[in-house]
Scaffold this motif. Sequence first.
Motif, PDB file in Angstrom:
ATOM      1  N   UNK A   1       0.856  -1.191   0.000  1.00 11.18           N
ATOM      2  CA  UNK A   1       0.000   0.000   0.000  1.00 11.18           C
ATOM      3  C   UNK A   1       0.891   1.239   0.000  1.00 11.18           C
ATOM      4  N   UNK A   2       0.631   2.156  -0.938  1.00  4.11           N
ATOM      5  CA  UNK A   2       1.429   3.388  -1.005  1.00  4.11           C
ATOM      6  C   UNK A   2       0.641   4.570  -0.448  1.00  4.11           C
ATOM      7  N   UNK A   3       1.318   5.426   0.258  1.00  4.17           N
ATOM      8  CA  UNK A   3       0.665   6.614   0.795  1.00  4.17           C
ATOM      9  C   UNK A   3       0.430   7.642  -0.304  1.00  4.17           C
ATOM     10  N   UNK A   4      -0.573   8.480  -0.101  1.00  6.21           N
ATOM     11  CA  UNK A   4      -0.768   9.656  -0.957  1.00  6.21           C
ATOM     12  C   UNK A   4      -1.370  10.741  -0.063  1.00  6.21           C
ATOM     13  N   UNK A   5      -1.486  11.953  -0.591  1.00  4.87           N
ATOM     14  CA  UNK A   5      -1.946  13.074   0.239  1.00  4.87           C
ATOM     15  C   UNK A   5      -3.456  13.296   0.199  1.00  4.87           C
ATOM     16  N   UNK A   6      -4.175  12.549  -0.635  1.00  8.42           N
ATOM     17  CA  UNK A   6      -5.577  12.873  -0.885  1.00  8.42           C
ATOM     18  C   UNK A   6      -6.620  11.876  -0.385  1.00  8.42           C
ATOM     19  N   UNK A   7      -6.289  10.582  -0.400  1.00  8.63           N
ATOM     20  CA  UNK A   7      -7.281   9.585  -0.003  1.00  8.63           C
ATOM     21  C   UNK A   7      -7.563   9.703   1.502  1.00  8.63           C
ATOM     22  N   UNK A   8      -8.834   9.820   1.885  1.00 10.85           N
ATOM     23  CA  UNK A   8      -9.154   9.914   3.312  1.00 10.85           C
ATOM     24  C   UNK A   8      -8.747   8.630   4.054  1.00 10.85           C
ATOM     25  N   UNK A   9      -8.262   8.813   5.267  1.00 10.58           N
ATOM     26  CA  UNK A   9      -7.824   7.665   6.076  1.00 10.58           C
ATOM     27  C   UNK A   9      -8.909   6.611   6.206  1.00 10.58           C
TER      28      UNK A   9
END
Length: 102
Positions: free
Chosen positions: A27-35
């Motif tokens: 799983x990669x992090x991003x700045x937009x997908x809600x937790x």
Amino acid sequence: MSEKTIVKPKTAVKPKTQRPKLWKVILLNDDYTPREFVVQVLKAVFRMNADRAYHVMMTAHRRGACVIAVYTKDVADTKAKEATELGKENGYPLYFTTEPEE
Ligand code: TYC
């Protein structure tokens, strides 16, 4: 003719069980997908309970990526695609990738 019998030494043969190589789903992090959305996807696609899903999501959030699970290549690819697709359908850049285990 010689009466001698040639005795071949018996070597123990190790039975080789072929295990398929396993693939990691990451799983990669991003700045937009809600937790909360990431948690829902982890629960739905990877059958995680709420605590585990939250922990995995927070690890990716803090470190940039998190290994979720290992599967055979087919299953890993299918789940990564399915989970990425769920994000896409909801307008999020959520991204899951796969990588072979050492
Ligand atoms: N970083 C996202 C946020 O702050 C949450 C998130 C966590 C997104 C993990 C992707 O793999 C991810 N809303």
